[in-house]
Design a protein around this motif. Structure first.
Motif, PDB file in Angstrom:
ATOM      1  N   THR A  60       0.900  -1.048  -0.031  1.00 21.78           N
ATOM      2  CA  THR A  60       0.003  -0.058   0.071  1.00 21.78           C
ATOM      3  C   THR A  60       0.904   1.461  -0.109  1.00 21.78           C
ATOM      4  N   SER A  74      -6.912  -0.805  -4.056  1.00 22.80           N
ATOM      5  CA  SER A  74      -6.703  -1.119  -2.489  1.00 22.80           C
ATOM      6  C   SER A  74      -8.186  -1.650  -1.985  1.00 22.80           C
ATOM      7  N   THR A 130      -7.840  -5.211  -0.224  1.00 21.28           N
ATOM      8  CA  THR A 130      -8.202  -5.288   1.351  1.00 21.28           C
ATOM      9  C   THR A 130      -9.280  -6.100   1.355  1.00 21.28           C
TER      10      THR A 130
END
Length: 81
Positions: A12, A39, A43
């Motif tokens: 990240t 992202s 996640t």
């Protein structure tokens, strides 16, 4: 033993700093959309993985009566045959 940053944080962080580290000109609005989508997917994958390996069962495991996970066996009072 010192804690080390996890793989999730390293990836990240690299993705967040990529526009600053590359010699090419990056359109920040386009990259922000790409970063948000990537992202969120990343996640979600991490969440499913943690949930699969670290999740708690909602039902007790099957077992024999009176054993762990099985129904309780009624006990006789003292003096009963």
């Amino acid at each position: 033993m010192k804690p080390r940053p996890g793989v999730f944080m390293v990836i990240t962080g690299f993705m967040a700093l990529f526009p600053l580290l590359t010699p090419r000109s990056v359109q920040l609005n386009d990259y922000a959309d790409f970063f948000a989508k990537t992202s969120s997917v990343y996640t979600g994958i991490i969440g499913v993985t943690i949930g699969f390996y670290c999740g708690r069962p909602t039902e007790p495991p099957p077992g024999r009566p009176g054993g762990p996970g099985g129904p309780a066996v009624p006990r006789r009072a003292a003096g009963e045959s």
